[in-house]
Motif scaffolding. Sequence first.
Motif, PDB file in Angstrom:
ATOM      1  N   SER A  66      38.116 -13.087 -61.208  1.00 37.56           N
ATOM      2  CA  SER A  66      38.825 -13.101 -59.924  1.00 37.56           C
ATOM      3  C   SER A  66      38.319 -11.978 -59.027  1.00 37.56           C
ATOM      4  CB  SER A  66      40.328 -12.924 -60.154  1.00 37.56           C
ATOM      5  OG  SER A  66      40.613 -11.574 -60.471  1.00 37.56           O
ATOM      6  N   GLN A  67      38.751 -12.012 -57.770  1.00 37.18           N
ATOM      7  CA  GLN A  67      38.393 -10.934 -56.842  1.00 37.18           C
ATOM      8  C   GLN A  67      38.964  -9.599 -57.289  1.00 37.18           C
ATOM      9  OE1 GLN A  67      40.212 -12.448 -53.227  1.00 37.18           O
ATOM     10  NE2 GLN A  67      41.898 -10.982 -53.407  1.00 37.18           N
ATOM     11  N   TYR A  68      39.984  -9.624 -58.143  1.00 34.01           N
ATOM     12  CA  TYR A  68      40.608  -8.399 -58.645  1.00 34.01           C
ATOM     13  C   TYR A  68      39.871  -7.815 -59.852  1.00 34.01           C
ATOM     14  CZ  TYR A  68      44.314  -9.656 -55.475  1.00 34.01           C
ATOM     15  OH  TYR A  68      45.014  -9.969 -54.344  1.00 34.01           O
ATOM     16  N   SER A  69      38.805  -8.475 -60.292  1.00 35.50           N
ATOM     17  CA  SER A  69      38.047  -7.969 -61.430  1.00 35.50           C
ATOM     18  C   SER A  69      37.068  -6.871 -61.021  1.00 35.50           C
ATOM     19  CB  SER A  69      37.300  -9.105 -62.131  1.00 35.50           C
ATOM     20  OG  SER A  69      36.270  -9.606 -61.286  1.00 35.50           O
ATOM     21  N   TYR A 120      48.928  -1.799 -61.073  1.00 38.17           N
ATOM     22  CA  TYR A 120      48.220  -2.594 -60.061  1.00 38.17           C
ATOM     23  C   TYR A 120      47.623  -3.858 -60.688  1.00 38.17           C
ATOM     24  CZ  TYR A 120      44.183  -4.049 -57.316  1.00 38.17           C
ATOM     25  OH  TYR A 120      43.241  -4.798 -56.648  1.00 38.17           O
ATOM     26  N   LEU A 121      46.990  -3.720 -61.836  1.00 36.80           N
ATOM     27  CA  LEU A 121      46.351  -4.872 -62.486  1.00 36.80           C
ATOM     28  C   LEU A 121      47.379  -5.893 -62.967  1.00 36.80           C
ATOM     29  CD1 LEU A 121      43.525  -3.018 -64.428  1.00 36.80           C
ATOM     30  CD2 LEU A 121      43.292  -4.421 -62.361  1.00 36.80           C
ATOM     31  N   TRP A 123      50.309  -6.375 -61.584  1.00 39.77           N
ATOM     32  CA  TRP A 123      50.749  -7.012 -60.340  1.00 39.77           C
ATOM     33  C   TRP A 123      49.749  -8.096 -59.921  1.00 39.77           C
ATOM     34  CZ3 TRP A 123      47.888  -6.807 -55.789  1.00 39.77           C
ATOM     35  CH2 TRP A 123      48.496  -7.401 -54.680  1.00 39.77           C
ATOM     36  N   ALA A 124      48.457  -7.772 -59.983  1.00 41.30           N
ATOM     37  CA  ALA A 124      47.424  -8.743 -59.596  1.00 41.30           C
ATOM     38  C   ALA A 124      47.469  -9.975 -60.494  1.00 41.30           C
ATOM     39  CB  ALA A 124      46.044  -8.090 -59.642  1.00 41.30           C
ATOM     40  N   GLU A 125      47.595  -9.765 -61.805  1.00 40.87           N
ATOM     41  CA  GLU A 125      47.650 -10.903 -62.733  1.00 40.87           C
ATOM     42  C   GLU A 125      48.862 -11.783 -62.459  1.00 40.87           C
ATOM     43  OE1 GLU A 125      45.544  -9.892 -66.945  1.00 40.87           O
ATOM     44  OE2 GLU A 125      47.469  -8.904 -66.576  1.00 40.87           O
ATOM     45  N   GLN A 128      49.078 -12.481 -57.936  1.00 36.65           N
ATOM     46  CA  GLN A 128      47.935 -12.877 -57.121  1.00 36.65           C
ATOM     47  C   GLN A 128      47.043 -13.892 -57.838  1.00 36.65           C
ATOM     48  OE1 GLN A 128      47.756 -11.791 -53.863  1.00 36.65           O
ATOM     49  NE2 GLN A 128      49.761 -10.980 -54.438  1.00 36.65           N
ATOM     50  N   ILE A 129      46.765 -13.649 -59.096  1.00 39.04           N
ATOM     51  CA  ILE A 129      45.858 -14.516 -59.854  1.00 39.04           C
ATOM     52  C   ILE A 129      46.619 -15.661 -60.520  1.00 39.04           C
ATOM     53  CG2 ILE A 129      44.083 -14.550 -61.667  1.00 39.04           C
ATOM     54  CD1 ILE A 129      43.817 -11.476 -61.194  1.00 39.04           C
TER      55      ILE A 129
END
Length: 161
Positions: A66-69, A120-121, A123-125, A128-129
């Motif tokens: 993902s873009q968060y990676s 943060y990660l 939250w992203a998982e 967002q993801i």
Amino acid sequence: MSKTAQPTTQAGQPSGGLGAIPWATLAVSIAGLAVAAYLTYEHFTAGTTLACPDTGVVNCAKVTSSQYSKLFGIPVALLGLAFFVGMTALSVPPMWRTGSPWPARLRLAGVLVGVVFVCYLIWAELFQIDAICLWCTVVHALTLVLFALVIVRQALLPPTS
């Protein structure tokens, strides 16, 4: 019967045995290092051997691609690897026995940054993801355990004057 005070280093740490917490911190750091190294390897080899489901809510491939990676172009897995390399180096016995206060300060700063990044990660998982990576969750859990160990050890130290 009078108790004799245990000799301490300049940083106020006991100069005798290390106790269980520093050894647990080293073990958790090494475990995190291993998992982060695996995730870094997977990142740079396109994750073709990721041992994790790739469908549904648990989807390591979706999370790790993902873009968060990446953060500022740097793979999050590589940042995790650097974090655990640093924490492992700060958790070896000589770093717990030193008279300098800097290793303890760096350990504390490191785990604080690590926990903020884990939040943060997560939250992203979750938001967002819409997928969870099991390997990432292991890294998150190890970071939280490391945080707890460092905080408890810090709390147990006698105050310095």
